[in-house]
Design an enzyme around this catalytic site. Structure first.
Site, PDB file in Angstrom:
ATOM      1  N   HIS A 289     113.696  51.469  11.693  1.00 64.77           N
ATOM      2  CA  HIS A 289     112.948  52.260  10.718  1.00 64.77           C
ATOM      3  C   HIS A 289     113.853  52.756   9.598  1.00 64.77           C
ATOM      4  O   HIS A 289     114.462  53.820   9.712  1.00 64.77           O
ATOM      5  CB  HIS A 289     112.304  53.453  11.418  1.00 64.77           C
ATOM      6  CG  HIS A 289     111.386  53.069  12.539  1.00 64.77           C
ATOM      7  ND1 HIS A 289     111.848  52.639  13.766  1.00 64.77           N
ATOM      8  CD2 HIS A 289     110.029  53.045  12.618  1.00 64.77           C
ATOM      9  CE1 HIS A 289     110.813  52.376  14.558  1.00 64.77           C
ATOM     10  NE2 HIS A 289     109.700  52.610  13.883  1.00 64.77           N
TER      11      HIS A 289
ATOM     12  N   HIS B 184     108.380  52.004   6.322  1.00 67.48           N
ATOM     13  CA  HIS B 184     108.478  52.903   7.482  1.00 67.48           C
ATOM     14  C   HIS B 184     109.238  52.267   8.649  1.00 67.48           C
ATOM     15  O   HIS B 184     110.192  52.850   9.157  1.00 67.48           O
ATOM     16  CB  HIS B 184     107.076  53.320   7.966  1.00 67.48           C
ATOM     17  CG  HIS B 184     107.053  53.809   9.384  1.00 67.48           C
ATOM     18  ND1 HIS B 184     107.180  55.130   9.704  1.00 67.48           N
ATOM     19  CD2 HIS B 184     106.963  53.141  10.568  1.00 67.48           C
ATOM     20  CE1 HIS B 184     107.162  55.255  11.036  1.00 67.48           C
ATOM     21  NE2 HIS B 184     107.027  54.065  11.575  1.00 67.48           N
TER      22      HIS B 184
ATOM     23  N   GLU C 219     100.066  74.070  28.064  1.00 69.00           N
ATOM     24  CA  GLU C 219     100.804  73.375  29.126  1.00 69.00           C
ATOM     25  C   GLU C 219     101.849  72.415  28.550  1.00 69.00           C
ATOM     26  O   GLU C 219     102.996  72.382  29.006  1.00 69.00           O
ATOM     27  CB  GLU C 219      99.833  72.602  30.040  1.00 69.00           C
ATOM     28  CG  GLU C 219      98.873  73.482  30.834  1.00 69.00           C
ATOM     29  CD  GLU C 219      97.649  73.923  30.035  1.00 69.00           C
ATOM     30  OE1 GLU C 219      97.447  73.403  28.911  1.00 69.00           O
ATOM     31  OE2 GLU C 219      96.891  74.774  30.532  1.00 69.00           O
TER      32      GLU C 219
ATOM     33  N   HIS D 139      88.865  70.682  38.712  1.00 63.43           N
ATOM     34  CA  HIS D 139      90.104  71.395  39.038  1.00 63.43           C
ATOM     35  C   HIS D 139      90.816  70.831  40.266  1.00 63.43           C
ATOM     36  O   HIS D 139      91.890  71.302  40.617  1.00 63.43           O
ATOM     37  CB  HIS D 139      89.796  72.877  39.271  1.00 63.43           C
ATOM     38  CG  HIS D 139      89.589  73.648  37.997  1.00 63.43           C
ATOM     39  ND1 HIS D 139      88.693  73.254  37.034  1.00 63.43           N
ATOM     40  CD2 HIS D 139      90.175  74.768  37.523  1.00 63.43           C
ATOM     41  CE1 HIS D 139      88.731  74.112  36.024  1.00 63.43           C
ATOM     42  NE2 HIS D 139      89.626  75.043  36.293  1.00 63.43           N
TER      43      HIS D 139
END
Ligand SMILES: Cc1ncc(C[n+]2csc(CCOP(=O)(O)OP(=O)(O)O)c2C)c(N)n1
Ligand SMILES: [Mg+2]
Length: 666
Positions: free
Chosen positions: A30, A261, A408, A470
């Site tokens: 890149h 890029h 999280e 859950h």
């Protein structure tokens, strides 16, 4: 004192030349990002970044994180030009080739000076938040004289667009991490094309709304870059510097477009760029005057480092404390747990393993000052807070407990950053089911070979009424798929303490502790009256908890809450004259690493092997073989009280024993 613009420009062009030539030689990589950010990076590294290339591990160095990891040639160029021992020019010549430390994306374990592995967009910046937290914490403990550094991040549009960016900057803004500065490569280009294709967001407004200081600069104007970096340093808030740049700057026909890029410029464009930049040196050659200028800029950092060394040496007591703290936990977790475990052996406790984890954390956090805990808004459920860990906050960075909020992924990445920073041993909790939210950061803990402990509670249908959203089913086994991650699922109080000791005493391996919500009997105690690291039975990953009384026909292998079920099964089998061993397997990875003789002794070929785990059965064949019996749950759970669920899904001795007898007689 800044160098004249013409000399700065030649220093920056050295980065451009190395980047385009290395990508061209590798025929992969890149060039756009390093060429676009060459000017900003040159100002940062030569005038602002506090570092000493001769001492890459100096504890009080500034941390530099290339969050836009695809631009890896930027950091390789900077390290080489600044005089780090590696990468050498040969290393750079071998960019992206097997054996070169100049890997496709920067890897912390391959090069000193690469503070973290980056490439998964957004996570570098999120790890930098953890580094900045660790810095403030250690500053609060040891003072400005020993800990006083900044965290600099180079991030691209992609890093800012990723969802984790929201979590990371929210945490940094709330914690007022003023020593963190993000330099945004604001080039308005991503792989697909202009950023207009996919976003209309006012990024600066978002950062401002999150409590950040925001400024911008022309990323190709050295004076303007300096002005903006000075502003960022002076502001007490974390700073975002939007650097307007042209991607691939210096490649006259390709700059500013998305094609630059992630593909080599091509021989013609490389030649055109040499012409455009006035760069007549051969590939991988840096003109001597430019190298002299680069090396001269590191004298500032060397002098500051020498002053720091003198301050460290001036107080022997403080020095010893600091060095011991920075050296990490080592093998001090087991001794910290000895008295506690020995007491458990005499006084068994019926508690959930999440509670047993909290109990183990009591002496651990009391005796190991490096431990910094936290939870993603589930403190009372994960049982991660102890009496020794006061809150870590903008008002008091000396605290050792982080309220991460419902972030999280951000928490996991921040913990990686803390571990990488050093001086902090992070652990943090959430429900096991939400490990999927932070999975790639857990993977990066493992890839980066760092010690982070994930306290993942509510580890099965045993959590009961919250229902299938859950209830982990595939999570435990899928965590075990990640290389260099130890997944522990202890069955009682003593195993939980043992697993904590093992988790903390593996400096290059992160750990997951899968812990129950529901109470479990204490199965261990016999033989543990003199418990120590040497008698830690979990250390081999699996062991015979109970040997068969009648001639052995069956070996039951179970983890966590199902070890008690296995004990019941064994009792019922023995009543019928069928001898059964019970093997507790708190850590598959450690067991798999034992020698063949030990494995064959624990899991003999001449017995029916039965695995019991309240999760997917896939994966257990490895231990029970083709003719074994795998008891588990290969569907989503349900919402009901835990006991009813275990009955419904057949994870009870009543349901399992007949299947074993059938198999034996069949
Ligand atoms: C999480 C993640 N998703 C996707 C990618 C693949 N990828 C690498 S670079 C990139 C575009 C990034 O754009 P930007 O940050 O603006 O970099 P620039 O093109 O300006 O160098 C993408 C999608 C990745 N590395 N990480
Ligand atoms: Mg971009």
């Amino acid at each position: 004192m800044s160098l004249p613009t013409a000399r700065m420009a030649r220093m920056a062009n050295a980065i451009r030349a190395l980047s385009m030539d290395a990508v061209q030689a590798a025929n992969s990589g890149h060039p756009g990002m390093p060429m676009g950010m060459a000017d900003v990076a040159t100002v940062l590294w030569t005038e602002f970044l506090k570092h000493d290339p001769k001492a890459p591990h100096w504890a009080d160095r500034d941390r530099f994180v290339l969050s836009a990891g695809h631009g890896s040639m930027l950091i390789y160029s900077l390290l080489n030009l600044s005089g780090y021992a590696r990468p050498t020019m040969d290393d750079i010549r071998n960019f992206r080739q097997l054996g070169s430390p100049c890997a496709g994306h920067p890897e912390n374990f391959l090069l000193e000076g690469v503070e973290c592995t980056t490439g998964p967009l957004g996570q570098g910046l999120a790890m930098a938040v953890g580094m900045a937290m660790a810095e403030r914490h250690l500053n609060a403990v040891f003072g400005d004289e020993l800990v006083d550094h900044r965290t600099w991040v180079v991030a691209g549009d992609g890093c800012l667009m990723e969802g984790i960016n929201h979590e990371a900057i929210g945490l940094a803004g709330h914690l007022k991490l003023g020593r963190m500065n993000v330099l945004w490569d604001d080039n308005r280009i991503t792989i697909d094309g202009d950023t207009d294709l996919s976003t209309s967001e006012d990024i600066k407004a978002r950062y401002e709304a999150t409590g950040w200081h925001v400024t911008s600069c022309d990323g190709h104007d050295f004076d303007d870059i300096r002005r903006a970096l000075n502003e960022a340093q002076a502001d007490p808030r974390p700073s975002l510097v939007a650097c307007r740049t042209v991607i691939g700057k210096g490649a006259p026909n390709k700059q500013g477009g998305h094609n630059v890029h992630g593909a080599p410029l091509g021989a013609d464009e490389v030649a055109a760029a040499r012409e455009y930049l006035g760069w007549d040196a051969a590939p991988f050659e840096i003109p001597a005057d430019i190298l002299v200028d680069w090396h001269a800029t590191t004298e500032r950092g060397q002098a500051v480092h020498a002053e720091w060394q003198a301050r460290l040496a001036s107080d022997a007591g403080r020095r010893a404390k600091f060095e011991s703290h920075m050296a990490g936990i080592g093998d001090r977790a087991s001794p910290a747990l000895e008295a506690y475990v020995r007491d458990l052996a005499a006084n068994p406790k019926i508690v959930a393993t999440r509670k047993a984890s909290e109990m183990a954390l009591g002496p651990l956090t009391e005796q190991l000052p490096q431990l910094v805990g936290g939870s993603a808004d589930l403190t009372g459920s994960n049982n991660t807070k102890t009496a020794s860990t006061a809150p870590f906050s903008a008002d008091d960075y000396s605290g050792r407990y982080v309220y991460y909020g419902i972030r999280e992924f951000g928490m996991a990445a921040a913990m990686n950053g803390m571990a990488l920073h050093g001086g902090v041993a992070p652990y943090g909790g959430t429900f096991l089911i939400f490990s999927d939210y932070c999975r790639n950061a857990i993977r990066l803990s493992a890839l980066q070979q760092i010690n982070v402990t994930y306290v993942l509670t509510h580890d099965s249908i045993g959590l009961g009424e919250d229902g299938p959203t859950h209830q982990p089913i595939e999570q435990i086994m899928s965590m075990r798929l990640i290389p260099n991650l130890n997944v522990y699922r202890p069955c009682d109080t003593i195993e939980t303490a043992e697993c904590w000791a093992l988790a903390l005493e593996a400096p290059k391996t992160p750990a997951v502790l899968a812990l129950s919500r529901q109470n479990l009997p204490q199965l261990r105690g016999e033989g543990d009256a003199d418990w120590s690291a040497a008698t830690n039975r979990s250390a081999k990953g699996a062991y015979r908890l109970k040997g068969a009384d009648a001639p052995r026909k069956v070996v039951l292998v179970a983890t966590g809450s199902e070890v008690a079920v296995a004990m019941e099964c064994a009792a019922k089998l023995e009543e019928q004259g069928v001898g059964a061993d019970v093997v507790s397997m708190p850590c598959m990875e450690l067991f798999a690493a034992q020698d063949a003789a030990y494995r064959a002794d624990v899991l003999p070929t001449d017995a029916l092997k039965v695995s019991i785990e309240a999760g997917v059965t896939q994966g257990w064949e490895r231990f029970i073989g083709d003719n074994g019996l795998a008891i588990g749950i290969d569907r989503f759970g349900a919402s009901a009280p835990a006991e009813e669920l275990f009955a419904k899904f057949g994870i009870t001795a009543e349901a399992i024993v007949p299947q074993i007898l059938n198999k034996l007689n069949g």
